[in-house]
Motif scaffolding. Structure first.
Motif, PDB file in Angstrom:
ATOM      1  N   PRO A 222       0.830  -1.215   0.000  1.00 50.77           N
ATOM      2  CA  PRO A 222       0.000   0.000   0.000  1.00 50.77           C
ATOM      3  C   PRO A 222       0.862   1.263   0.000  1.00 50.77           C
ATOM      4  O   PRO A 222       0.954   1.976   1.003  1.00 50.77           O
ATOM      5  N   PHE A 223       1.487   1.560  -1.127  1.00 54.62           N
ATOM      6  CA  PHE A 223       2.372   2.731  -1.201  1.00 54.62           C
ATOM      7  C   PHE A 223       1.606   4.019  -0.909  1.00 54.62           C
ATOM      8  O   PHE A 223       2.176   4.981  -0.395  1.00 54.62           O
ATOM      9  N   TYR A 224       0.323   4.043  -1.233  1.00 54.69           N
ATOM     10  CA  TYR A 224      -0.507   5.204  -0.939  1.00 54.69           C
ATOM     11  C   TYR A 224      -1.504   4.921   0.183  1.00 54.69           C
ATOM     12  O   TYR A 224      -2.466   5.647   0.364  1.00 54.69           O
ATOM     13  N   GLY A 225      -1.258   3.858   0.930  1.00 57.73           N
ATOM     14  CA  GLY A 225      -2.066   3.555   2.092  1.00 57.73           C
ATOM     15  C   GLY A 225      -3.325   2.774   1.789  1.00 57.73           C
ATOM     16  O   GLY A 225      -3.622   2.434   0.643  1.00 57.73           O
ATOM     17  N   SER A 226      -4.065   2.487   2.859  1.00 55.06           N
ATOM     18  CA  SER A 226      -5.279   1.682   2.742  1.00 55.06           C
ATOM     19  C   SER A 226      -6.371   2.252   3.641  1.00 55.06           C
ATOM     20  O   SER A 226      -6.142   2.531   4.828  1.00 55.06           O
ATOM     21  N   VAL A 227      -7.563   2.412   3.073  1.00 55.07           N
ATOM     22  CA  VAL A 227      -8.707   2.870   3.858  1.00 55.07           C
ATOM     23  C   VAL A 227      -8.993   1.904   5.001  1.00 55.07           C
ATOM     24  O   VAL A 227      -9.488   2.300   6.064  1.00 55.07           O
ATOM     25  N   LYS A 228      -8.656   0.648   4.817  1.00 53.28           N
ATOM     26  CA  LYS A 228      -8.922  -0.344   5.863  1.00 53.28           C
ATOM     27  C   LYS A 228      -8.214   0.018   7.166  1.00 53.28           C
ATOM     28  O   LYS A 228      -8.709  -0.296   8.257  1.00 53.28           O
ATOM     29  N   ALA A 229      -7.067   0.696   7.092  1.00 55.78           N
ATOM     30  CA  ALA A 229      -6.365   1.110   8.313  1.00 55.78           C
ATOM     31  C   ALA A 229      -7.203   2.099   9.112  1.00 55.78           C
ATOM     32  O   ALA A 229      -7.183   2.089  10.355  1.00 55.78           O
ATOM     33  N   THR A 230      -7.955   2.969   8.437  1.00 54.07           N
ATOM     34  CA  THR A 230      -8.819   3.911   9.164  1.00 54.07           C
ATOM     35  C   THR A 230      -9.970   3.169   9.842  1.00 54.07           C
ATOM     36  O   THR A 230     -10.380   3.526  10.957  1.00 54.07           O
ATOM     37  N   VAL A 231     -10.508   2.151   9.186  1.00 55.52           N
ATOM     38  CA  VAL A 231     -11.604   1.375   9.761  1.00 55.52           C
ATOM     39  C   VAL A 231     -11.134   0.631  11.007  1.00 55.52           C
ATOM     40  O   VAL A 231     -11.840   0.553  12.013  1.00 55.52           O
ATOM     41  N   ILE A 232      -9.914   0.096  10.952  1.00 58.61           N
ATOM     42  CA  ILE A 232      -9.356  -0.599  12.119  1.00 58.61           C
ATOM     43  C   ILE A 232      -9.233   0.357  13.304  1.00 58.61           C
ATOM     44  O   ILE A 232      -9.630   0.027  14.433  1.00 58.61           O
ATOM     45  N   LEU A 233      -8.698   1.558  13.073  1.00 61.33           N
ATOM     46  CA  LEU A 233      -8.540   2.525  14.150  1.00 61.33           C
ATOM     47  C   LEU A 233      -9.879   3.027  14.669  1.00 61.33           C
ATOM     48  O   LEU A 233      -9.986   3.491  15.811  1.00 61.33           O
ATOM     49  N   ASN A 234     -10.923   2.954  13.854  1.00 59.59           N
ATOM     50  CA  ASN A 234     -12.231   3.491  14.213  1.00 59.59           C
ATOM     51  C   ASN A 234     -13.148   2.458  14.863  1.00 59.59           C
ATOM     52  O   ASN A 234     -14.214   2.809  15.362  1.00 59.59           O
ATOM     53  N   SER A 235     -12.753   1.193  14.873  1.00 60.97           N
ATOM     54  CA  SER A 235     -13.608   0.128  15.385  1.00 60.97           C
ATOM     55  C   SER A 235     -14.002   0.389  16.834  1.00 60.97           C
ATOM     56  O   SER A 235     -13.156   0.700  17.675  1.00 60.97           O
ATOM     57  N   GLY A 236     -15.292   0.250  17.129  1.00 62.36           N
ATOM     58  CA  GLY A 236     -15.756   0.381  18.498  1.00 62.36           C
ATOM     59  C   GLY A 236     -16.016   1.803  18.933  1.00 62.36           C
ATOM     60  O   GLY A 236     -16.396   2.041  20.082  1.00 62.36           O
ATOM     61  N   ARG A 237     -15.822   2.771  18.054  1.00 62.52           N
ATOM     62  CA  ARG A 237     -16.065   4.167  18.418  1.00 62.52           C
ATOM     63  C   ARG A 237     -17.485   4.547  17.992  1.00 62.52           C
ATOM     64  O   ARG A 237     -17.729   4.858  16.836  1.00 62.52           O
ATOM     65  N   GLY A 238     -18.413   4.484  18.919  1.00 61.79           N
ATOM     66  CA  GLY A 238     -19.775   4.912  18.634  1.00 61.79           C
ATOM     67  C   GLY A 238     -20.705   3.815  18.171  1.00 61.79           C
ATOM     68  O   GLY A 238     -21.876   4.059  17.962  1.00 61.79           O
ATOM     69  N   ALA A 239     -20.200   2.604  18.010  1.00 60.97           N
ATOM     70  CA  ALA A 239     -21.058   1.504  17.591  1.00 60.97           C
ATOM     71  C   ALA A 239     -20.458   0.203  18.094  1.00 60.97           C
ATOM     72  O   ALA A 239     -19.239   0.053  18.138  1.00 60.97           O
ATOM     73  N   PRO A 240     -21.296  -0.760  18.480  1.00 57.84           N
ATOM     74  CA  PRO A 240     -20.754  -2.047  18.934  1.00 57.84           C
ATOM     75  C   PRO A 240     -20.133  -2.816  17.773  1.00 57.84           C
ATOM     76  O   PRO A 240     -20.634  -2.773  16.646  1.00 57.84           O
ATOM     77  N   VAL A 241     -19.042  -3.503  18.057  1.00 55.14           N
ATOM     78  CA  VAL A 241     -18.396  -4.333  17.054  1.00 55.14           C
ATOM     79  C   VAL A 241     -18.054  -5.661  17.706  1.00 55.14           C
ATOM     80  O   VAL A 241     -18.000  -5.765  18.933  1.00 55.14           O
ATOM     81  N   PRO A 242     -17.843  -6.717  16.925  1.00 54.57           N
ATOM     82  CA  PRO A 242     -17.436  -7.998  17.514  1.00 54.57           C
ATOM     83  C   PRO A 242     -16.156  -7.832  18.333  1.00 54.57           C
ATOM     84  O   PRO A 242     -15.300  -6.999  18.017  1.00 54.57           O
TER      85      PRO A 242
END
Length: 495
Positions: free
Chosen positions: A209-229
């Motif tokens: 990911p030379f220009y990064g991955s949106v998935k990294a933002t989702v990982i950091l955002n998990s559990g903020r404001g909504a329940p997650v597994p």
């Protein structure tokens, strides 16, 4: 295993220090991706990451303390490392929330070993993927230099060089998966080893990911404001202060606003759950890395998998989308008739969308998932093809192709010469001799003699032979030569 790679096995001759001409003389370094290295406690030797089996994975991701030992300490965040050590590349498949299945690197290592002169030419480089890419880049630069020096002194290296067209010493080939490509680029930036890039033949990246991955933002955002597994929450807790994950955040225009799309800044990263200081350091690091060239860079990217390309951020919540903006030739975004940004689903490997991984123009696409890019036959075949290339330092001088001078008649058992004409370098030239009756082909070394590239050839049995000269610029020049019975003087063959 594909037929091509099956044919690559048993290439190493049984005689000591004798090697097949169908292998590279280069030194190969394999650099895994995030979570692709086994990590152990330095104090106890306990495995902290990398054990096999569903039972271990369930304990790691569902128990409160399952990953506690992987969390970075204050000392580690301050740069005092050593509590955790990386011991080897993953040997077992594993699983990570959002990043999905991670295949082991055993198939990649085995494939590379089939195409090198000796297993000693291969260096798997495990690293502590929790730490900054820059930290691991410095370690890789030192290890790669040590590896190249040791391999050049190895007897099998000297034997392999004899089979090469220009008989050059080994150079480095880096094969890097995912984050490993970023670590490799950091190692080649000139601040750690100012001549490492000059000693590198090629860099092969697999889904980096030379220009990064949106998935990294989702990982950091998990559990903020909504329940997650629970496993997803565990991953977020681990990554929230992990520099390595922050180095994977997207660098391109991915954040959707009301009428535009822009890049993430430090405040955005903090708002979605990242660490502002780590974000600031990472953005500065990537700004410096943009100008680091990768020698003869070859990119293998996954395609056809639904992949997050853009996101929106509202009240600290990330929403990810499987489409994103595309630029016009002048850099402006493509818009519709109402001047609204248009979005296109480009897809990728499920983690990195195609354009974020395609840093160079040499791109090979394979329809596989991110975790399988270092194991799928199609990707490994591409790696094998590149390993067997022997790119010279420059193209032969003069017009494309070259001439070929051979006798039209030769005697069995008596050496004779095939000479390349109108060219003054043996770089990139290969020569083969084929028995036209049996189809048996063998390579013949090309060396400089009297200022001209020359192959000295001996045909052991009578027959009609085809000499082929293959040039760097993809021309093949061939000529048939009749080989007579031993003892029949060539000059008298017409009598």
């Amino acid at each position: 295993m594909s037929p091509q790679r099956q044919a690559g096995t048993d290439r190493h001759a049984s005689a000591e220090h004798e090697v097949s001409p169908h292998v590279t003389q280069d030194a190969v370094v394999i650099v895994p991706g995030i979570m692709g290295s086994e990590l152990r406690s330095t104090a106890t030797g306990d495995v902290l990451w990398g054990l096999s089996g569903a039972r271990w994975l369930l304990r790691a991701w569902t128990r409160r303390d399952g990953l506690a030992a992987l969390h970075l300490t204050e000392d580690e965040l301050a740069g005092k490392t050593g509590r955790v050590r990386a011991t080897q590349l993953l040997r077992h498949g594993t699983w990570t929330p959002y990043l999905r299945g991670q295949e082991p690197y055993t198939d990649l290592i085995d494939t590379v070993r089939d195409y090198v002169a000796d297993p000693a030419a291969v260096l798997p480089f495990p690293y502590d993927w929790r730490l900054p890419v820059a930290t691991n880049g410095r370690l890789l630069a030192a290890r790669a230099r040590e590896h190249l020096t040791a391999w050049r002194a190895h007897p099998a290296h000297r034997a392999a060089v004899e089979h090469r067209a220009d008989r050059r010493p080994a150079r480095l080939v880096f094969i890097a998966h995912s984050m490993g490509g970023l670590v490799t680029r950091s190692a080649l930036d000139g601040t750690h080893s100012d001549d490492l890039a000059a000693d590198t033949r090629t860099v092969i990246t697999l889904g980096t990911p030379f220009y990064g991955s949106v998935k990294a933002t989702v990982i950091l955002n998990s559990g903020r404001g909504a329940p997650v597994p629970l496993p997803h929450a565990r991953l977020r807790a681990l990554c929230a202060t992990m520099p390595g994950l922050h180095d994977l955040l997207p660098l391109y225009r991915c954040l959707r606003t009301e009428d535009d799309v822009r890049r993430l800044d430090v405040s955005d990263i903090a708002a979605l759950g990242g660490h502002p200081e780590l974000a600031r350091d990472s953005l500065a690091f990537h700004a410096r890395q943009q100008h680091v060239p990768l020698p003869d860079h070859r990119t293998v990217v996954g395609t056809r998998q639904p992949t997050w390309q853009s996101l929106s951020l509202s009240s600290g919540r990330v929403t990810a989308y499987e489409d994103g903006p595309q630029p016009n030739s002048d850099g402006s975004l493509i818009r519709d008739r109402d001047d609204r940004v248009r979005y296109f689903a480009v897809h990728g490997d499920g983690t990195v969308y195609r354009a974020a991984a395609a840093l160079s123009g040499h791109v090979s696409t394979v329809p596989v998932q991110h975790g399988d890019l270092a194991r799928a036959d199609s990707a490994l075949d591409a790696v094998a093809d590149i390993l067997l290339e022997d790119l010279p330092h420059g193209i032969p001088l003069g017009e494309p192709g070259c001439g070929l001078a051979v006798p039209d008649l030769a005697e069995a058992g008596v050496p004779w010469r095939a000479t390349a004409e109108n060219i003054d370098s043996a770089q990139g030239l290969t020569c083969t001799l084929t028995d036209t009756e049996t189809g048996v082909e063998r390579p013949v070394p090309v060396r400089m003699e009297d200022g001209r590239p020359t192959a000295t050839i001996t045909a052991r049995t009578p027959g009609l032979y085809r000499v082929e000269l293959h040039t760097y610029d993809r021309y093949t020049i061939s000529q048939l030569v009749l080989v007579t019975e031993p003892g029949v003087p060539v000059a008298e063959a017409d009598d």
